[in-house]
Design a protein around this motif. Structure first.
Motif, PDB file in Angstrom:
ATOM      1  N   SER A   1       4.365  15.529  -0.985  1.00 56.36           N
ATOM      2  CA  SER A   1       4.864  15.948   0.328  1.00 56.36           C
ATOM      3  C   SER A   1       4.376  15.007   1.422  1.00 56.36           C
ATOM      4  N   LYS A   2       3.177  14.479   1.272  1.00 55.10           N
ATOM      5  CA  LYS A   2       2.630  13.575   2.284  1.00 55.10           C
ATOM      6  C   LYS A   2       3.290  12.203   2.240  1.00 55.10           C
TER       7      LYS A   2
ATOM      8  N   ARG B   1      -3.101   6.602   7.105  1.00 53.08           N
ATOM      9  CA  ARG B   1      -4.397   7.144   6.706  1.00 53.08           C
ATOM     10  C   ARG B   1      -4.256   8.541   6.112  1.00 53.08           C
ATOM     11  N   GLU B   2      -3.432   9.367   6.738  1.00 56.79           N
ATOM     12  CA  GLU B   2      -3.209  10.721   6.221  1.00 56.79           C
ATOM     13  C   GLU B   2      -2.572  10.665   4.834  1.00 56.79           C
ATOM     14  N   ARG B   3      -1.595   9.786   4.679  1.00 53.95           N
ATOM     15  CA  ARG B   3      -0.937   9.614   3.376  1.00 53.95           C
ATOM     16  C   ARG B   3      -1.938   9.167   2.319  1.00 53.95           C
ATOM     17  N   ALA B   4      -2.746   8.182   2.656  1.00 55.56           N
ATOM     18  CA  ALA B   4      -3.698   7.632   1.694  1.00 55.56           C
ATOM     19  C   ALA B   4      -4.757   8.657   1.306  1.00 55.56           C
ATOM     20  N   ARG B   5      -5.203   9.466   2.263  1.00 58.50           N
ATOM     21  CA  ARG B   5      -6.197  10.506   1.962  1.00 58.50           C
ATOM     22  C   ARG B   5      -5.626  11.518   0.976  1.00 58.50           C
TER      23      ARG B   5
ATOM     24  N   GLU C   1       0.825  -1.207   0.000  1.00 53.09           N
ATOM     25  CA  GLU C   1       0.000   0.000   0.000  1.00 53.09           C
ATOM     26  C   GLU C   1       0.861   1.259   0.000  1.00 53.09           C
ATOM     27  N   GLU C   2       1.930   1.249   0.785  1.00 53.97           N
ATOM     28  CA  GLU C   2       2.804   2.425   0.839  1.00 53.97           C
ATOM     29  C   GLU C   2       3.498   2.664  -0.494  1.00 53.97           C
ATOM     30  N   ALA C   3       4.019   1.595  -1.108  1.00 49.62           N
ATOM     31  CA  ALA C   3       4.710   1.732  -2.387  1.00 49.62           C
ATOM     32  C   ALA C   3       3.753   2.178  -3.481  1.00 49.62           C
ATOM     33  N   THR C   4       2.535   1.680  -3.464  1.00 42.80           N
ATOM     34  CA  THR C   4       1.545   2.074  -4.471  1.00 42.80           C
ATOM     35  C   THR C   4       1.154   3.539  -4.295  1.00 42.80           C
TER      36      THR C   4
ATOM     37  N   GLU D   1     -14.270   6.546  -3.177  1.00 41.35           N
ATOM     38  CA  GLU D   1     -14.694   5.578  -2.162  1.00 41.35           C
ATOM     39  C   GLU D   1     -13.619   5.404  -1.096  1.00 41.35           C
ATOM     40  N   ARG D   2     -12.368   5.348  -1.545  1.00 37.38           N
ATOM     41  CA  ARG D   2     -11.259   5.184  -0.591  1.00 37.38           C
ATOM     42  C   ARG D   2     -11.152   6.406   0.311  1.00 37.38           C
ATOM     43  N   TYR D   3     -11.265   7.593  -0.273  1.00 28.89           N
ATOM     44  CA  TYR D   3     -11.168   8.813   0.525  1.00 28.89           C
ATOM     45  C   TYR D   3     -12.286   8.873   1.552  1.00 28.89           C
ATOM     46  N   ALA D   4     -13.503   8.529   1.123  1.00 23.84           N
ATOM     47  CA  ALA D   4     -14.645   8.565   2.039  1.00 23.84           C
ATOM     48  C   ALA D   4     -14.459   7.571   3.192  1.00 23.84           C
TER      49      ALA D   4
END
Length: 372
Positions: A296-297, A305-309, A228-231, A366-369
């Motif tokens: 930057s994130k 979660r912050e990174r993914a958002r 997930e982090e690499a993607t 959907e992911r953001y929500a």
């Protein structure tokens, strides 16, 4: 926060931009796309000599320890030139996974070749019918004599045909794991094809592929957070690539409108068309801001979660801007905007694919929500 490039970042970006302008013309790109391999060994070696393949690897692995912000301007140049070499797949995905998950022995075996350009990697994650799901479901790994036995099917593996090693995600009894697989091993079948934007991908079928115990990357069942982090890291850089492609579309459209005449005057003098060009420019700059935020994130936060958002928010805006800019650029060129001879038609295709790659707008909404 200061988003200006450092002198080192600017120097690297200028070097890449100058090289691509001189050695990666639209005609040369077309020749590469239609070659047997679909990639250029010369271009790849030049990327390695410029240090691009080592940019995001740790200093302990003889890399430069850079992040997404260090590569943003580089990716913009690659997007503007429509580079088809699988740079992100090697450096931001496969290379990053090896660097962060691999043992000292695995890193020593794989990363030097990636750094000097003599070896390439490919990240095999997506499965047929699973759309953008990163977690494998149909690719299974079971304990076998002296290691593992791998069975499954991966699709849309960019750069697989030219890769020496595949990084394959698979489900084990312990959970999601990552394996290093020789691209030419017994039981590995590649079915290569070319995407609409000129990239080479392949379907990978794995049939009773025997792997040693040293093929497991990291701990058994612990791969998902790294994937997930690499993607997310690669998606942030993909957003930067899209900015370069949008800039190319904007520049080409403006230049055409200055030359194309109707009623005896350039169509660039028509106010209604000027408004459309302004909207294209505004969308590009808004997308640029979101791409900078995402980069930057992924560099500066340890909160997943912050990174993914931030990455999902950027991808939503990039997908929307890519659709608007690519479609408007073709329409403002008229019928010739869809011809093979014009670069803008190929930019349209690349932006269309970027909008879908690693999650379209609906997926990331959907992911953001879900993360809010």
């Amino acid at each position: 926060m200061n988003f200006d490039l450092t002198p080192e970042q600017q120097q690297l970006a200028d070097s890449v931009s100058k090289y691509l302008a001189n050695e990666y013309s639209f005609e040369k790109r077309k020749a590469i796309v239609h070659s047997d391999s679909g990639v250029s060994e010369t271009v790849w070696q030049t990327f390695a000599e410029m240090g691009l393949t080592a940019m995001t690897l740790s200093e302990a692995d003889d890399g430069f320890g850079g992040g997404a912000m260090d590569l943003m301007a580089v990716m913009e140049s690659m997007g503007e030139a429509l580079v088809v070499e699988p740079f992100l797949e090697n450096v931001a995905l496969a290379g990053r996974l090896v660097s962060r998950m691999g043992s000292a022995t695995q890193r020593a075996a794989l990363l030097p070749g990636l750094i000097d350009g003599s070896a390439r990697l490919a990240f095999a994650s997506l499965e047929p019918g699973r759309r953008y799901a990163l977690a494998p479901q149909a690719t299974l790994a079971k304990a076998g004599p002296g290691g593992w036995v791998l069975n499954g099917h991966k699709c849309m593996v960019t750069g697989a045909a030219s890769a020496h090693k595949l990084l394959v995600s698979a489900l084990t009894p312990a959970g999601v794991s990552q394996f290093i697989v020789d691209a030419h091993a017994a039981g590995v079948t590649l079915n290569p094809s070319r995407t609409v934007d000129g990239f080479r991908v392949a379907e990978v079928t794995l049939t009773h592929v025997a792997l040693g115990s040293d093929a497991l990357l990291g701990e058994d069942g612990a791969a998902m957070p790294f994937i997930e982090e690499a993607t997310d890291f690669a998606t942030a850089l993909l957003c930067a690539e899209a900015i370069g492609a949008m800039k190319s579309a904007n520049d080409a459209t403006l230049e055409y409108m200055k030359q194309r005449k109707q009623f005896g005057v350039p169509i660039a003098s028509f106010q209604v068309l000027q408004h459309r060009m302004v909207e294209m420019y505004i969308s590009t700059e808004q997308a640029r801001s979101m791409a900078i935020l995402a980069a930057s994130k992924v560099d500066g936060t340890t909160d997943a979660r912050e990174r993914a958002r931030a990455v999902s928010a950027a991808k939503i805006k990039i997908a929307d801007a890519a659709r608007q800019v690519s479609q408007e650029s073709v329409q403002l060129h008229g019928g010739m905007g869809m011809t093979e001879e014009l670069k803008v038609s190929h930019t349209f295709r690349r932006l269309t694919m970027i909008a879908q790659q690693w999650g379209d707008a609906d997926h990331h909404l959907e992911r953001y929500a879900a993360l809010t």
